[in-house]
Design a protein around this motif. Sequence first.
Motif, short mmCIF file in Angstrom:
data_model
loop_
_atom_site.label_atom_id
_atom_site.label_comp_id
_atom_site.label_asym_id
_atom_site.label_seq_id
_atom_site.Cartn_x
_atom_site.Cartn_y
_atom_site.Cartn_z
N TYR A 242 0.84 -1.19 0.00
CA TYR A 242 0.00 0.00 0.00
C TYR A 242 0.88 1.25 0.00
CZ TYR A 242 -3.37 3.49 1.54
OH TYR A 242 -4.16 4.61 1.63
N PRO A 243 0.62 2.27 -0.85
CA PRO A 243 -0.46 2.33 -1.82
C PRO A 243 0.00 1.95 -3.24
CG PRO A 243 0.39 4.53 -1.46
CD PRO A 243 1.26 3.58 -0.65
N LEU A 244 -0.50 0.88 -3.74
CA LEU A 244 -0.35 0.47 -5.14
C LEU A 244 1.11 0.38 -5.58
CD1 LEU A 244 -3.27 2.47 -6.79
CD2 LEU A 244 -3.21 0.06 -6.17
N ASP A 245 1.96 -0.23 -4.74
CA ASP A 245 3.35 -0.45 -5.10
C ASP A 245 3.50 -1.90 -5.53
OD1 ASP A 245 6.16 -0.97 -5.07
OD2 ASP A 245 6.44 0.83 -3.85
N ARG A 246 3.51 -2.10 -6.85
CA ARG A 246 3.53 -3.45 -7.40
C ARG A 246 4.80 -4.21 -6.99
NH1 ARG A 246 0.97 -5.02 -12.56
NH2 ARG A 246 0.77 -2.79 -12.94
N ASP A 247 5.94 -3.53 -6.95
CA ASP A 247 7.19 -4.20 -6.61
C ASP A 247 7.17 -4.72 -5.17
OD1 ASP A 247 8.25 -3.78 -9.13
OD2 ASP A 247 9.25 -1.90 -8.56
N LEU A 248 6.65 -3.92 -4.25
CA LEU A 248 6.55 -4.38 -2.87
C LEU A 248 5.61 -5.57 -2.75
CD1 LEU A 248 6.48 -1.10 -0.72
CD2 LEU A 248 8.42 -2.57 -1.28
N MET A 249 4.52 -5.55 -3.51
CA MET A 249 3.60 -6.68 -3.48
C MET A 249 4.28 -7.96 -3.96
SD MET A 249 0.14 -4.84 -4.93
CE MET A 249 -0.56 -3.42 -4.09
N ARG A 250 5.10 -7.83 -4.99
CA ARG A 250 5.84 -9.01 -5.48
C ARG A 250 6.82 -9.51 -4.44
NH1 ARG A 250 6.83 -6.12 -11.29
NH2 ARG A 250 4.97 -6.87 -12.39
N GLU A 251 7.47 -8.58 -3.73
CA GLU A 251 8.39 -8.99 -2.67
C GLU A 251 7.66 -9.75 -1.57
OE1 GLU A 251 10.62 -5.70 -1.15
OE2 GLU A 251 11.15 -4.97 -3.16
N ARG B 19 -4.93 -3.87 -6.46
CA ARG B 19 -5.74 -3.60 -7.64
C ARG B 19 -5.17 -4.25 -8.91
NH1 ARG B 19 -8.91 -3.06 -4.41
NH2 ARG B 19 -9.83 -1.16 -3.60
N PHE B 20 -4.06 -4.95 -8.81
CA PHE B 20 -3.41 -5.53 -9.98
C PHE B 20 -3.83 -6.98 -10.13
CE2 PHE B 20 -0.33 -2.40 -8.24
CZ PHE B 20 -0.46 -1.44 -9.25
N ARG B 21 -4.53 -7.30 -11.20
CA ARG B 21 -5.01 -8.67 -11.41
C ARG B 21 -3.86 -9.66 -11.49
NH1 ARG B 21 -10.10 -9.03 -15.41
NH2 ARG B 21 -9.40 -11.18 -15.22
N SER B 22 -2.80 -9.28 -12.16
CA SER B 22 -1.67 -10.21 -12.32
C SER B 22 -1.05 -10.55 -10.97
CB SER B 22 -0.61 -9.61 -13.25
OG SER B 22 -0.10 -8.39 -12.73
N VAL B 23 -0.99 -9.57 -10.09
CA VAL B 23 -0.42 -9.80 -8.76
C VAL B 23 -1.33 -10.71 -7.94
CG1 VAL B 23 0.23 -8.69 -6.59
CG2 VAL B 23 0.87 -7.64 -8.77
N LEU B 24 -2.63 -10.43 -7.95
CA LEU B 24 -3.58 -11.28 -7.23
C LEU B 24 -3.55 -12.71 -7.75
CD1 LEU B 24 -6.64 -8.85 -7.00
CD2 LEU B 24 -5.42 -9.83 -5.05
#
Length: 276
Positions: A184-193, A212-217
């Motif tokens: 949060y908020p919307l940091d794709r790289d942190l979500m991948r980590e 909010r990223f379908r690929s990440v979910l």
Amino acid sequence: MLELNHGFRVVDLHARLDPGDEEEVATRGRETTPEALERELHQAGVVRAVVSPGHRPPDEGYLRANNAVARLSVDRPFLAFARIGGPRDPSDRATARLRNLTASREPHHAGPDDIEQYAYDDRFHGFTLAPSADGLPDDETLAELEEVSLPVVVHGGRDFPPDAVAETLLDREFPVVLSGFGGYPLDRDLMREAIDLLGEHDHLYLDTHQVRFRSVLERALLEHPDRVMFGSGAPEIHPSVGVMEILTLDVSEDVMRRAFSANASRVVEGLAPGES
């Protein structure tokens, strides 16, 4: 908003409930009463939700707010989690590390006795920790969290990224639910980590709040179907929005069922089917 008819049993790991709705309307611009929250959860088909208070002013602490949330949860489909803070700065700045060497608890910080009291009060089912807002507990308090071994929902993000979560919390033997995939908020790289950390830590789980990223979910659900839990972020976000985001993913119904209910029911006893 119309009620969703999706056929899944849904429980919510991430909702906010604050006492004093007049102040909330003034500061946040919308009603967040227990009745409004319960109504929106029902519209989304959510049968049970974890709730904890939002941020309080500095030096106030969370004792009164936690007790109010527990009181407001009675006879409602809510499970109260006690929000706690601590004296340590979670940032990785050199000045923060230096201050942490001598940091000591203030009266508004949670200590081991507070953790014990919350843990053995049947009104509370776990804890919420937002280090960037409230500070990190000291080692003595973390040791008591480990002793009681209740789940802890952790608000991560850019000020408390997944590697900091791993360094400070994931060597402890209690379930950690990292909110928003730690990005949060919307940091794709942190979500991948955060997803990568699931392969290294058995006690780590992720909730879907504001992912909010379908690929990440889809990646998290397909690679770790037993470690992802639905979290709506209500009342800031209508829970129907989060439910629909899961329903539109390219994953099986079994994976959705785990994310919506089965995974959380294993970690939070009060969310199990017989409890709602």
